[in-house]
Enzyme design. Structure first.
Site, PDB file in Angstrom:
ATOM      1  N   LYS A 116       4.743  -1.636 -34.989  1.00 47.25           N
ATOM      2  CA  LYS A 116       5.844  -1.458 -34.032  1.00 47.25           C
ATOM      3  C   LYS A 116       6.459  -2.805 -33.717  1.00 47.25           C
ATOM      4  CE  LYS A 116       7.713   2.004 -31.707  1.00 47.25           C
ATOM      5  NZ  LYS A 116       7.665   3.432 -32.065  1.00 47.25           N
TER       6      LYS A 116
HETATM    7  N1  GLU Z   1      10.299   5.201 -33.874  1.00 46.93           N
HETATM    8  C1  GLU Z   1       9.891   6.434 -34.467  1.00 46.93           C
HETATM    9  C2  GLU Z   1       8.514   6.828 -33.961  1.00 46.93           C
HETATM   10  O1  GLU Z   1       8.078   6.367 -32.936  1.00 46.93           O
HETATM   11  C3  GLU Z   1      10.022   6.435 -35.982  1.00 46.93           C
HETATM   12  C4  GLU Z   1       9.169   5.441 -36.716  1.00 46.93           C
HETATM   13  C5  GLU Z   1       9.471   5.351 -38.205  1.00 46.93           C
HETATM   14  O2  GLU Z   1      10.205   6.159 -38.725  1.00 46.93           O
HETATM   15  O3  GLU Z   1       8.922   4.438 -38.820  1.00 46.93           O
HETATM   16  O4  GLU Z   1       7.865   7.647 -34.548  1.00 46.93           O
END
Ligand code: GLU
Length: 426
Positions: A116
């Protein structure tokens, strides 16, 4: 109805989100008799990068911004996870979000680990060119760890396909060639996938449909309240309305709106676009966020930020089921209360996994330079969500645990197995 104001019932205090995830990982690992070394590995993040970087603002001033990129685990594949632009982000929250990504990718069995990123900023107050300079500089700063085979960002709260395009371009310029696979959630014109933008909300709606079937609730008569009206909340509401459900209440950070007959989601989306909030919608009454959470309804979809369902408000929840569109919306204490009240909870790492599933499809399509039709994307998304939901339900019934514990068990089993098979280096 009452003017929206922050009441005591809305104030949720969580000292450390990462500590909450660690505690849950720890208790599930103990329950499953996971090896102590593997448990310890899962309770730590592999890499934690903090960057403080300057951005030239439109007025000529130079401001310093702080950003993060955390890789929690990469045993099952490259780190995967979004980038959040929000004033309140910090390292602890980013670590928790990265750990949830590891578990999420494992629950739906896509070959990624968890990561993240975040930048502490308010994207609503930045001009487009400030946002572009901030994004390009942040992308350069984290380019020492991101890459199509190592760590692949995507959109999250406060970011969008245009921001992904700038990240892809910045990374590609430094490489000397176009690298499609370095981010997902890109615009279609530069290798994005059809259906990616709506994928998280579609996945949530699919989970609501499966849970309703399991509980014997007919979705075309169900009433729904949605907290958060961004990409996830907006798409989930629209999809559930298409399935015939009545969306009786919706809220965003400035308050909520209620309509017993059901809100017209398309015109509410237009109203939000024009005015910046759902409040003062012509066909509804203004309500507070606390009123929305305590509303009598069949399905509650928390699709805002983490920690919004907490001890002060959990007892007031009257929904029959909760489908967690946000990451970590329910605190550990609130989770116990919901369980005691007999509310069926589809946990975040399953309910909102549709986004990363279609991110995986985007990455595969980009790698093969072969792009799919939207129906193909949606069909494959449904198949994966359906399988994952039933696998988790089976564990939950067999082990007599909540859907959340079952999802953690399924995920931890997969990640622990990968760690075990790979062995510890050197
Ligand atoms: N931000 C989204 C989540 O929390 C998508 C993450 C992604 O597609 O890598 O799942």
């Amino acid at each position: 109805m009452a003017e929206p104001k922050v009441t005591a019932a809305e104030l949720c205090e969580v000292t450390s989100h990462f500590e909450e995830v660690r505690n849950r990982i720890d208790s599930i690992c103990q329950k499953m008799h996971v090896d102590e070394g593997i448990t310890a590995k899962l309770k730590h993040c592999k890499r934690e990068l903090i960057v403080n970087f300057p951005v030239k603002m439109d007025n000529g001033a130079v401001n310093i911004f702080t950003g993060y990129r955390v890789e929690h685990n990469t045993d099952r594949g490259p780190g995967k996870g979004g980038i959040r632009y929000h004033p309140d982000v910090n390292l602890d929250e980013t670590k928790a979000l990265a750990a949830w990504m590891t578990l999420k990718c494992a629950v739906v069995n896509v070959p990624f680990g968890g990561a993240k990123g975040a930048v502490a900023c308010n994207p609503k107050t930045l001009s487009r060119s400030e946002l572009e300079r901030l994004t390009r500089r942040y992308a350069s700063e984290i380019s020492i760890i991101i890459g199509p085979e190592s760590d692949i960002p995507a959109p999250d709260v406060g970011t969008n396909p245009q921001i992904m395009a700038w990240i892809m371009d910045t990374y590609s310029m430094n490489k000397g060639y176009s690298v499609l696979g370095v981010v997902t959630g890109k615009p279609l014109e530069i290798g994005g996938s059809r259906g990616r933008f709506e994928a998280t909300g579609r996945g949530c709606a699919i989970c609501a449909q499966l849970a309703a079937r399991h509980l014997g609730i007919s979705l075309d008569k169900a009433t729904v309240a949605v907290q958060g009206f961004g990409n996830v909340g907006g798409t989930t509401a629209a999809a559930l309305a298409e399935y015939g459900s009545r969306i009786i209440a919706v809220s965003d950070s400035s308050g909520g709106v209620y309509q017993a007959k059901g809100l017209d989601i398309k015109s509410l989306l237009r109203h939000k676009k024009e005015t910046g909030s759902v409040r003062d919608f012509k066909d509804g009454d203004n309500i507070t966020n606390a009123e929305l959470l305590g509303m009598k309804c069949d399905i509650l979809v928390p699709a805002a930020l983490e920690g919004t369902l907490c001890t002060p408000n959990a007892a007031s929840i009257k929904a029959k089921m909760i489908v967690e569109g946000a990451n970590g919306p329910t605190t550990a204490e609130a989770d116990k209360i919901l369980h005691e009240k007999g509310i069926f909870v589809v946990p975040d790492i399953l309910a909102n996994a549709g986004g990363v599933v279609v991110s995986y499809f985007e990455w595969v399509q980009g790698t093969q330079c072969f792009f799919w039709r939207e129906e193909e994307v949606n069909e494959r998304l449904r198949e994966i969500m359906d399988n994952a939901f039933h696998e988790v339900l089976e564990v939950s019934q067999h082990e007599k645990v909540t859907m959340r514990d079952a999802a953690y068990m399924k995920a931890i089993e997969r990640v622990a197995r990968a760690i075990q098979i790979r062995g510890i280096f050197p």
